[in-house]
Design a protein around this motif. Structure first.
Motif, mmCIF file in Angstrom:
data_model
loop_
_atom_site.group_PDB
_atom_site.id
_atom_site.type_symbol
_atom_site.label_atom_id
_atom_site.label_comp_id
_atom_site.label_asym_id
_atom_site.label_seq_id
_atom_site.Cartn_x
_atom_site.Cartn_y
_atom_site.Cartn_z
ATOM 1 N N UNK A 1 -5.065 -1.048 -7.204
ATOM 2 C CA UNK A 1 -6.315 -0.150 -7.212
ATOM 3 C C UNK A 1 -5.641 1.264 -6.735
ATOM 4 N N UNK B 1 -6.303 5.200 -5.640
ATOM 5 C CA UNK B 1 -7.640 5.764 -4.854
ATOM 6 C C UNK B 1 -6.902 7.207 -4.997
ATOM 7 N N UNK C 1 -15.236 4.469 -3.741
ATOM 8 C CA UNK C 1 -14.253 5.101 -3.237
ATOM 9 C C UNK C 1 -13.773 4.940 -1.746
ATOM 10 N N UNK D 1 0.910 7.138 5.877
ATOM 11 C CA UNK D 1 -0.432 6.915 4.806
ATOM 12 C C UNK D 1 -1.733 7.130 5.765
ATOM 13 N N UNK E 1 0.838 -0.864 0.101
ATOM 14 C CA UNK E 1 0.081 0.207 0.095
ATOM 15 C C UNK E 1 1.047 1.310 -0.253
ATOM 16 N N UNK E 2 0.707 2.199 -0.907
ATOM 17 C CA UNK E 2 1.783 3.341 -1.024
ATOM 18 C C UNK E 2 0.907 4.488 -1.175
ATOM 19 N N UNK F 1 3.086 -4.386 2.392
ATOM 20 C CA UNK F 1 4.115 -3.533 2.837
ATOM 21 C C UNK F 1 3.455 -2.010 2.824
ATOM 22 N N UNK F 2 4.149 -1.077 3.371
ATOM 23 C CA UNK F 2 3.605 0.292 3.244
ATOM 24 C C UNK F 2 4.814 1.250 2.826
ATOM 25 N N UNK F 3 4.489 2.040 1.786
ATOM 26 C CA UNK F 3 5.453 3.109 1.326
ATOM 27 C C UNK F 3 4.800 4.440 1.665
ATOM 28 N N UNK G 1 -3.948 7.155 -3.044
ATOM 29 C CA UNK G 1 -3.103 6.038 -2.647
ATOM 30 C C UNK G 1 -3.221 4.813 -3.550
ATOM 31 N N UNK G 2 -2.476 3.871 -3.423
ATOM 32 C CA UNK G 2 -2.638 2.635 -4.211
ATOM 33 C C UNK G 2 -2.334 1.444 -3.348
ATOM 34 N N UNK G 3 -3.240 0.781 -3.734
ATOM 35 C CA UNK G 3 -3.172 -0.786 -3.279
ATOM 36 C C UNK G 3 -3.039 -1.791 -4.024
ATOM 37 N N UNK G 4 -1.670 -2.448 -3.893
ATOM 38 C CA UNK G 4 -1.300 -3.508 -4.830
ATOM 39 C C UNK G 4 -1.476 -4.859 -4.005
#
Lengths: 149, 306
Positions: free
Chosen positions: A93, A95, B45, B232, A54-55, B224-226, A84-87
């Motif tokens: 995805x 967002x 969303x 976030x 998640x980035x 993982x979180x970036x 955000x992006x959820x891979x």
């Protein structure tokens, strides 16, 4: 291994599923070979089998390469303004609060916007930071618009 | 003669009114469908935001954020979402009643209020009651755009972060179903921490909700979180506030169209009833007039005979 080959060999289920959601609607839902994401600190490519993450996104373009039903090297570009992006497993995805297809950006309007932001005077740390961010975003929009011409 | 003609004229005008209300009903129905579609499209969303929040919560990140701080309320902001137009039954009056109640409550607790009103109807009703309004919006119709809602939301976030307001309540009409909408006062700021965790079962969309939750919980350990879960979270909370505020606007728009649809349907039916009644009276008046004329003729004939 065998099962995987059969899976991708079917053609319809290969690649990653790419979804872009904005507060108003799901603006894109497609399958593609490869997706490039503008993370907050640089670009990152995601293909099939990428580790889940998640980035945070910066302002920039999402490039979707080799969309299903099109030529393998065709690229679709979408400008996103942060988010955000959820891979997940073979899914991406995005967002974001704003997503504009690159070909729909009006270049002259984008340039005007950039000039307007450059023309403003910011005083105070916070105002300067937000001005810089707005300027970077506007510059990115102009760049994407120039490239998609 | 005069009475029958007057009745006919009234019947004609009621017919015209029925034409108008019928048209308005059809327009409201079409707009309702569009507004409903928009509202449904917007759910994705929120669903995705909830999913990420859920993942962050499951890795045990500390949920600490200024937007979650509950402070003693010294100054409260109230945002009232009403309609720009009337002819929609009790829609606007319910909203006004609800907002007068909350403003009265704040006044009795001696809390300063910062009032913003959207919709001409709400503005004029609150003005009539002598309530001071700090902001007025009249640009929201049946299709509120996120780009238009965002600046309002940003302003509230800034005011909350800088301590200018300690709480934000939104008075709007929540849409449950076509048969049920209710005027509610919902607190949007501070964001409720348990609600974020608790939002999962409620926020999940029916159909695959249970399985979806199960898989994400399993998968969450792998994410993982970036750059980090905390960073976030910091970004996602304002986004989730904005999307909730946007949902209030969407709900209000959908509810207004439903209210108008129902009100206009009732008006059309009422007009049909009136027309029937007037027709009956008109026919009776006409008949009695004819009878009267015959009697006059007969009377004249009798008089001539003598």
């Amino acid at each position: 291994m065998m099962a995987e080959t059969t899976g991708s060999g079917a053609g319809n289920v290969s690649g990653v599923r790419c979804v872009i959601v904005t507060p108003e609607l799901t603006s894109l839902d497609t399958r593609a070979r490869f997706v490039t994401l503008p993370l907050f600190d640089g670009q990152r490519g995601v293909g099939r089998g990428h580790a889940p993450f998640i980035g945070r996104l910066g302002a920039g373009e999402v490039r979707i390469t080799g969309e299903q039903g099109g030529p393998a090297d065709a690229v679709r570009r979408v400008f996103v303004e942060g988010g955000f992006v959820e891979v997940g497993h073979d899914s991406v995805t995005v967002i974001t609060q704003r997503a504009i297809p690159a070909e729909k950006i009006d270049l002259s309007q984008a340039r005007e916007e950039l000039d307007k932001i450059r023309g403003t005077v910011a005083t105070g740390e916070e105002a300067i930071a937000s001005k810089m961010q707005a300027e970077a975003t506007a510059r990115e929009v102009v760049r994407i618009a120039e490239r998609s011409r | 003669m005069a009475k029958a003609r007057a009745l006919d004229r009234r019947r004609r005008s009621v017919r015209n009114i029925r034409k108008i209300t019928r048209t308005m009903e059809l327009i409201a129905t079409a707009r309702f469908k569009k507004a409903m579609d928009r509202s449904v499209a917007a759910r994705d969303y929120t669903k995705q935001l909830v999913k990420i929040l859920e993942n962050i919560a499951s890795v045990g990140a500390d949920v600490v954020h200024p937007l979650l701080d509950v402070r003693p309320t010294k100054r409260a902001a109230v945002l009232v979402l009403s309609g720009n137009r009337g002819l929609c039954g009790g829609y606007n009056s319910n909203i006004v009643r609800q907002s007068v109640a909350i403003l009265g409550q704040w006044r009795s607790e001696q809390v300063d209020t910062d009032v913003a009103v959207s919709g001409k109807r709400g503005i004029s009703a609150l003005k009539f009651r002598g309530i001071h309004m700090d902001e007025r919006y009249t640009s929201f119709e049946d299709k509120p755009a996120f780009d238009a809602v965002m600046p309002i939301g940003r302003a509230y976030l800034e005011a909350y972060a800088s301590g200018k307001i300690d709480r934000l309540d939104v008075v709007y009409t929540r849409f449950h179903s076509i048969a049920r909408q209710e005027a509610v006062t919902e607190m949007l700021l501070p964001l409720k921490a348990p609600e974020i965790a608790g939002a999962v079962p409620g926020g999940a969309v029916p159909g695959g909700a249970a399985s979806g939750t199960a898989t994400t919980q399993l998968a969450s350990q792998e994410y993982d979180f970036y750059p980090s879960a905390e960073s976030i979270l910091e970004e996602i909370l304002p986004a989730s506030f904005l999307s909730r505020l946007f949902k209030c606007f969407l709900d209000a728009a959908v509810s207004e169209q439903v209210a108008r649809m129902v009100a206009m349907k009732a008006a059309s039916e009422n007009a049909a009833g009136l027309i029937k009644n007037l027709s009956r009276r008109y026919n009776r008046a006409r008949q009695s007039q004819i009878t009267g004329e015959i009697m006059e003729i007969l009377g004249g004939v009798e008089a001539l005979k003598q």
